[in-house]
Structures are given as structure tokens and as C-alpha cells.
Scaffold this motif. Structure first.
Motif, PDB file in Angstrom:
ATOM      1  N   MET A   1       0.843  -1.196   0.000  1.00 60.90           N
ATOM      2  CA  MET A   1       0.000   0.000   0.000  1.00 60.90           C
ATOM      3  C   MET A   1       0.879   1.247   0.000  1.00 60.90           C
ATOM      4  O   MET A   1       0.677   2.176  -0.781  1.00 60.90           O
ATOM      5  CB  MET A   1      -0.917  -0.038   1.227  1.00 60.90           C
ATOM      6  CG  MET A   1      -1.657   1.258   1.560  1.00 60.90           C
ATOM      7  SD  MET A   1      -2.772   1.872   0.258  1.00 60.90           S
ATOM      8  CE  MET A   1      -3.944   0.529   0.158  1.00 60.90           C
ATOM      9  N   LEU A   2       1.887   1.267   0.886  1.00 64.16           N
ATOM     10  CA  LEU A   2       2.754   2.460   0.970  1.00 64.16           C
ATOM     11  C   LEU A   2       3.566   2.643  -0.311  1.00 64.16           C
ATOM     12  O   LEU A   2       3.740   3.767  -0.783  1.00 64.16           O
ATOM     13  CB  LEU A   2       3.694   2.361   2.178  1.00 64.16           C
ATOM     14  CG  LEU A   2       3.015   2.350   3.552  1.00 64.16           C
ATOM     15  CD1 LEU A   2       4.070   2.380   4.654  1.00 64.16           C
ATOM     16  CD2 LEU A   2       2.046   3.514   3.721  1.00 64.16           C
ATOM     17  N   LYS A   3       4.003   1.532  -0.878  1.00 67.20           N
ATOM     18  CA  LYS A   3       4.762   1.622  -2.130  1.00 67.20           C
ATOM     19  C   LYS A   3       3.890   2.160  -3.253  1.00 67.20           C
ATOM     20  O   LYS A   3       4.338   3.001  -4.037  1.00 67.20           O
ATOM     21  CB  LYS A   3       5.307   0.243  -2.497  1.00 67.20           C
ATOM     22  CG  LYS A   3       6.211   0.287  -3.727  1.00 67.20           C
ATOM     23  CD  LYS A   3       6.742  -1.100  -4.043  1.00 67.20           C
ATOM     24  CE  LYS A   3       7.819  -1.052  -5.127  1.00 67.20           C
ATOM     25  NZ  LYS A   3       7.473  -0.260  -6.308  1.00 67.20           N
ATOM     26  N   ALA A   4       2.640   1.700  -3.305  1.00 65.34           N
ATOM     27  CA  ALA A   4       1.722   2.188  -4.344  1.00 65.34           C
ATOM     28  C   ALA A   4       1.470   3.690  -4.178  1.00 65.34           C
ATOM     29  O   ALA A   4       1.429   4.443  -5.151  1.00 65.34           O
ATOM     30  CB  ALA A   4       0.406   1.415  -4.288  1.00 65.34           C
ATOM     31  N   MET A   5       1.322   4.121  -2.929  1.00 66.16           N
ATOM     32  CA  MET A   5       1.088   5.555  -2.687  1.00 66.16           C
ATOM     33  C   MET A   5       2.320   6.373  -3.054  1.00 66.16           C
ATOM     34  O   MET A   5       2.208   7.485  -3.564  1.00 66.16           O
ATOM     35  CB  MET A   5       0.696   5.790  -1.216  1.00 66.16           C
ATOM     36  CG  MET A   5      -0.702   5.272  -0.900  1.00 66.16           C
ATOM     37  SD  MET A   5      -1.164   5.462   0.839  1.00 66.16           S
ATOM     38  CE  MET A   5      -1.392   7.241   0.953  1.00 66.16           C
ATOM     39  N   ALA A   6       3.501   5.815  -2.796  1.00 60.68           N
ATOM     40  CA  ALA A   6       4.742   6.507  -3.174  1.00 60.68           C
ATOM     41  C   ALA A   6       4.873   6.580  -4.693  1.00 60.68           C
ATOM     42  O   ALA A   6       5.227   7.619  -5.248  1.00 60.68           O
ATOM     43  CB  ALA A   6       5.939   5.806  -2.564  1.00 60.68           C
ATOM     44  N   ASP A   7       4.573   5.488  -5.370  1.00 59.12           N
ATOM     45  CA  ASP A   7       4.629   5.486  -6.832  1.00 59.12           C
ATOM     46  C   ASP A   7       3.690   6.534  -7.422  1.00 59.12           C
ATOM     47  O   ASP A   7       3.974   7.115  -8.465  1.00 59.12           O
ATOM     48  CB  ASP A   7       4.240   4.102  -7.382  1.00 59.12           C
ATOM     49  CG  ASP A   7       5.305   3.047  -7.101  1.00 59.12           C
ATOM     50  OD1 ASP A   7       5.009   1.849  -7.226  1.00 59.12           O
ATOM     51  OD2 ASP A   7       6.441   3.440  -6.733  1.00 59.12           O
ATOM     52  N   ALA A   8       2.591   6.782  -6.723  1.00 60.94           N
ATOM     53  CA  ALA A   8       1.590   7.736  -7.213  1.00 60.94           C
ATOM     54  C   ALA A   8       1.890   9.171  -6.780  1.00 60.94           C
ATOM     55  O   ALA A   8       1.175  10.095  -7.146  1.00 60.94           O
ATOM     56  CB  ALA A   8       0.213   7.324  -6.711  1.00 60.94           C
ATOM     57  N   GLY A   9       2.917   9.362  -5.957  1.00 52.50           N
ATOM     58  CA  GLY A   9       3.295  10.711  -5.542  1.00 52.50           C
ATOM     59  C   GLY A   9       2.646  11.190  -4.258  1.00 52.50           C
ATOM     60  O   GLY A   9       2.911  12.289  -3.789  1.00 52.50           O
ATOM     61  N   LEU A  10       1.795  10.347  -3.663  1.00 54.23           N
ATOM     62  CA  LEU A  10       1.137  10.759  -2.416  1.00 54.23           C
ATOM     63  C   LEU A  10       2.111  10.704  -1.242  1.00 54.23           C
ATOM     64  O   LEU A  10       1.991  11.458  -0.280  1.00 54.23           O
ATOM     65  CB  LEU A  10      -0.068   9.862  -2.150  1.00 54.23           C
ATOM     66  CG  LEU A  10      -1.258  10.101  -3.077  1.00 54.23           C
ATOM     67  CD1 LEU A  10      -2.240   8.938  -2.986  1.00 54.23           C
ATOM     68  CD2 LEU A  10      -1.951  11.408  -2.730  1.00 54.23           C
ATOM     69  N   LEU A  11       3.059   9.779  -1.316  1.00 60.92           N
ATOM     70  CA  LEU A  11       4.087   9.656  -0.279  1.00 60.92           C
ATOM     71  C   LEU A  11       5.444   9.636  -0.962  1.00 60.92           C
ATOM     72  O   LEU A  11       5.534   9.486  -2.178  1.00 60.92           O
ATOM     73  CB  LEU A  11       3.908   8.354   0.510  1.00 60.92           C
ATOM     74  CG  LEU A  11       2.625   8.151   1.304  1.00 60.92           C
ATOM     75  CD1 LEU A  11       2.619   6.767   1.944  1.00 60.92           C
ATOM     76  CD2 LEU A  11       2.484   9.225   2.383  1.00 60.92           C
ATOM     77  N   GLU A  12       6.483   9.812  -0.169  1.00 65.20           N
ATOM     78  CA  GLU A  12       7.838   9.604  -0.674  1.00 65.20           C
ATOM     79  C   GLU A  12       8.675   9.090   0.488  1.00 65.20           C
ATOM     80  O   GLU A  12       8.286   9.225   1.658  1.00 65.20           O
ATOM     81  CB  GLU A  12       8.436  10.902  -1.239  1.00 65.20           C
ATOM     82  CG  GLU A  12       8.695  11.964  -0.181  1.00 65.20           C
ATOM     83  CD  GLU A  12       9.191  13.286  -0.738  1.00 65.20           C
ATOM     84  OE1 GLU A  12       9.142  13.477  -1.966  1.00 65.20           O
ATOM     85  OE2 GLU A  12       9.609  14.130   0.069  1.00 65.20           O
ATOM     86  N   HIS A  13       9.819   8.480   0.164  1.00 62.32           N
ATOM     87  CA  HIS A  13      10.705   8.015   1.223  1.00 62.32           C
ATOM     88  C   HIS A  13      11.367   9.210   1.875  1.00 62.32           C
ATOM     89  O   HIS A  13      11.833  10.119   1.192  1.00 62.32           O
ATOM     90  CB  HIS A  13      11.766   7.069   0.647  1.00 62.32           C
ATOM     91  CG  HIS A  13      11.287   5.666   0.529  1.00 62.32           C
ATOM     92  ND1 HIS A  13      11.031   4.856   1.622  1.00 62.32           N
ATOM     93  CD2 HIS A  13      10.969   4.926  -0.547  1.00 62.32           C
ATOM     94  CE1 HIS A  13      10.600   3.683   1.216  1.00 62.32           C
ATOM     95  NE2 HIS A  13      10.541   3.703  -0.092  1.00 62.32           N
TER      96      HIS A  13
END
Lengths: 259, 259
Positions: free
Chosen positions: B40-52
Motif C-alpha cells: 500500500m505504501l509503495k503504491a502511494m509513493a509510486d503515485a506521488g502521495l508519499l515519498e521516502h
DNA sequence: GACATAAGTTGCTCTATTTGGAACTACTGT
DNA sequence: ACAGTAGTTCCAAATAGAGCAACTTATGTC
């Protein structure tokens, strides 16, 4: 296309400039049938990411998304540089530091850097406090002149402690004092037994303004140590202010210290 | 729990004060296995909602979520009142109006209200333009004093048209002029044949500042009509400024008009 | 007010996305 | 070096989401 990707695609279209979105718009945006579009937008509204525009079946950004902007304030070049500067100050003096911002008449911490002393002040970021009753808040409000403060502050102030300002006039005077000396100080105000020294820096490009502060147990910190903390913070603020082009720190006289 | 609800739940936790989130945190937050949390977190990061977060496996808010906060600026009491005021001005004069904000050295429109004249200026909101080369931008920049502007503006300015300021000194002078008279004007600057009159209002509680402007075809609008538009806008700005507590409009002399 | 059209919603079956256990890799603390 | 924790990936199974069709609601025209 995954659900997460669709959510992101919808929200992206608001960033690109749209203010409202219909189900029909979403059919084109996501290339899906209108039944899927309808259910996707409804699910996002139920979750707070969108809401119905008043008197309309179209959608606009919802409370969760608006709140996110505030949460996003934790990340900018101003915050990163204040954090780095504050980490050095914390390392040097050993007391806990916070990077905070103002939201209306309240302040809240975005980042905390714990000190190394055995006796520490620890408060979770995110807790809101009245701006006028804290060093951090007065440092941030020092960016306004007296006339703006008179317009901004209510007649009646909450007074969370005996050390807090009792009137608008007193609050304005203490903010003016912070403005003149370039830093604010509080003791026994937000919390008993705790001292705070705070500075504020603005980034004129983004329009943001944030505070960096050190908190310490008032009973065990000497006057010489307080002067040193003050010096570390104001030197650090001047350096970050210069890097970012904050006219307040560029123009400030170099020696602005505890009398 | 649906995917949309999970995305929302994760983003909500940042609003509540968290600055970083781990996969393990997410297991607890969403009550799901760590493999689901990780994806879930990886998908959100891929979409720009989150980042590392830098140098970490933890996540923080991503560029899309940060941009959303900016997009959320279209909705506030300042924007609503400027929109309502501007709608009245548009109804009265018949020309198109925009509510715009500044982002660094650029401005962009958040809301457009189309006029009723057959000959109209129409530009989509969201299009960015250099602040110093527009009436809107100069009205917004008028909130800074000359020293702050000297720090903010680059030595070399882009010059999109012969009517735009050619140097930082000229830009500062024109902004000072807008500050003195309470409104800014442009003709043949952003676009040929188009005139613009703009005012700016701030909400001291939220820290926002926005501009309301009217654009019109320069060749067909008389001097008397221009004066009337100017009067409608400054009267409207004063009223909104008073409602919100903007000291600039509270203190402004009543008659500030075209010479 | 009647009517046509467009926008939006909902039921229901099908499918593609998501799930989650297990096995694995990477990192951290002692 | 090693144990424990955090995080990732594979893959078969499950289910949330998809999408067609039928329906309801809103809007524009006459």
C-alpha cells in the motif's frame, strides 16, 4: 489501473488548476465508464478527500486534502534548514528543540529534536498552543507590526498561566520586545518550570515563516547558559535567513543579545 | 476496508501530526498484514502521495499531497469573499475577473468569473505568469516593502513584453506605486491589447493573500470606465479587507483613485 | 408545463486487483 | 557475529472494483 493510481490522478487534476470536477469529467480523466467514475468520486468524498461543491453535483477538494496542505508544511527548504540548524544547536547545548509554525492564533510543532540531557522537556509535535502565550508564538507574531497585531488579536485573551500576557496591549508590547531583540523568551508560561527561547525565520519565496526554539528546565539552566543558547539560535537564524533571503535577518544588527 | 479508505486513513495520520510513517506503523494503523502495508505504501509513493524520507525506509508526505494543500487554497473565507465581491464587480462592469494568488515569483488564477460583454478576455485559471509583469502580481507583491523586494527579486528579470518592467529597480518602483495607490494596473503587458486592474487583500488569521482583478480589451474601454472599474475594485477590497481584518485596507485612505 | 437530452446512480455478474502467508532480504542493536 | 526487527517479494486465493444495462435526477428548449 490501480485504485491508488486513480485516486492520485483525480487529486493531480486539482493541482493542475481545476476547482471542480464532475462525474463526466472523471470519465474522460480516468478513461472509465461513468458508473465506475461515480463510485470512485463517491468513495473519495466518503473518505474526506473530496466534497460536493455547494448546491452542485460536482466535486471539489475535501477537508482531508485541505488539511494535508497544512501537514505538508513540514517539508520545505525552510523547514529542512531550520531543522539542520536546530540539530546543531541541540547537539551543542543538549536541550530539546522544536521547529514550529503558526496557524491563526495558535502554534504547533512540526518537528522535535530531543536533547541529550538526562532532564529533558518532551512534548509531542502537533499539540496546539495559544501563540501569544508562548515564546515561539511571539517570535512568529513579531513578523507583524503593532497595527496588524491590533487587528489580528482579540480583545480578550486566554491566559493559560500567570506568566502569560493578560491583555492585548501587553501581548503587543511583548511581541514588540521580541521584534526589537530578534528572539522571544518565555518562562513558566506554556508549562511550569520550563523555559523557552525562540527565533523565527521566513522564506520570502514561498511565503512561509517558521520558528526554531530550545526548551529547558528553568531551574537548572544558568544565566550564562541561557545567553549561550540565545546566541546559538540567533546566529543560526541569521545564517538561515541570509541563505533564504529573509530581509529581517539580513538587516538585523549582529549583536542582539540578552541584556 | 476499501483502497480509497486506506489511502485516506494513511493521509489522515499525517494531518494528525505525524511526520513519518513506517511499514510497521501502517500495520497498526490499518490493521493489515505487513505485506499488504508494504505494498500500500509503495503504491502511494509510486503515485506521488508519499515519498521516502531521505536516508530512511520510512515514508513522509509526497509532492502530490503537498501540491494538494496548495490547490486547497482555492477554498477559504478569503477566496469566497473575494469571489463574491468580484462577481458583483463583473456583473456591474461586464468584464471578466479573476481571483489569483502568488507562488514565489509567479502568479496564477484560482477562479475566473466571465464577463457579459461580447468582446471578452478569457484565460484558463491555473496558467502561471511572472508576478512582476502583471498587475495582479504587482498588487500581491505590494505587500512587501522595498527591502524585502530587493531580497526577493532576481537581478535579471524575464521581460515577456516591452511594457513589462525591464529591471529590478523598475519593478520595485512600479510595485511601490501600486502600494501607494492601493491597486495595480497593466496594459499590453501580459498580453497585447488587454488591460488589467488588480487589488490584493490578505486574511491575517490564515496568512493568505489573494488578488482580485478585472481584465478588459484596452482599445474599447474609456478612461471613465477604467476609473469606475478601479473604484468598484478598491471599494470592494476595502469592504472585504475590513471584514477580514486586513490592516492595509483598514488603514487605507478612502479616496485612492486614478489621478 | 412538456419533452428531449445530459448527467449521475444503482443492481448485479464477472474479473482483475488486492490480499496475506510464507519465505526471503536488509538493517539494527548488543 | 548473531539475534531480532523491519521490510520485500512470490504466488495462489479472495474479493473489491469493474462495467453493462436500466434507472433516476437535473437542465435546457420550446
Amino acid at each position: 489501473m490501480s485504485s491508488v493510481a486513480k485516486v492520485a490522478r483525480v487529486l493531480e487534476s486539482f493541482i493542475a488548476g481545476r476547482t471542480e470536477l464532475s462525474v463526466t469529467d472523471t470519465v474522460g480523466l480516468l478513461d472509465i465508464p461513468k458508473s465506475s467514475a461515480s463510485r470512485m468520486l463517491k468513495a473519495m468524498a466518503d473518505a474526506g478527500l473530496l466534497e460536493h461543491a455547494p448546491g452542485s453535483r460536482r466535486y471539489r477538494i475535501g477537508p482531508l486534502a485541505i488539511g494535508l496542505g497544512r501537514a505538508g508544511r513540514t517539508q520545505s527548504r525552510l523547514m529542512d534548514r531550520l531543522h539542520a540548524m536546530l540539530a546543531e544547536v541541540v547537539r551543542s547545548c543538549g536541550h530539546t528543540g522544536y521547529v514550529s509554525v503558526r496557524d491563526g492564533l495558535e502554534i504547533f510543532g512540526l518537528r522535535m529534536i530531543e536533547g541529550s540531557h538526562d532532564l529533558r522537556v518532551v512534548r509531542e509535535p502537533g499539540v496546539r498552543m495559544p501563540a501569544v502565550a508562548t515564546a515561539v508564538g511571539r517570535a512568529l507574531l513579531a513578523r507583524f507590526d503593532d497595527a496588524a497585531l491590533a487587528a489580528l488579536l482579540p480583545d480578550q485573551l486566554d491566559r493559560p498561566s500567570p506568566a502569560a500576557p493578560a491583555s492585548r496591549a501587553e501581548a503587543i508590547a511583548r511581541i514588540a520586545h521580541a521584534r526589537a531583540q530578534g528572539w522571544a523568551e518565555a518562562e513558566d508560561e506554556g508549562h511550569r518550570g520550563i523555559g523557552t527561547i525562540a527565533v523565527a525565520v521566513a522564506d520570502p519565496v514561498s511565503g512561509e515563516c517558521a520558528s526554531a526554539c530550545i526548551t529547558y528546565p528553568a531551574a537548572v539552566v544558568t544565566a550564562a547558559e541561557r545567553a549561550r543558547i540565545c546566541s546559538l539560535l540567533t546566529d543560526g537564524a541569521r545564517r538561515v535567513g541570509a541563505e533564504l533571503g529573509d530581509p529581517v535577518w539580513i538587516a538585523a544588527p549582529r549583536r542582539r543579545r540578552i541584556a
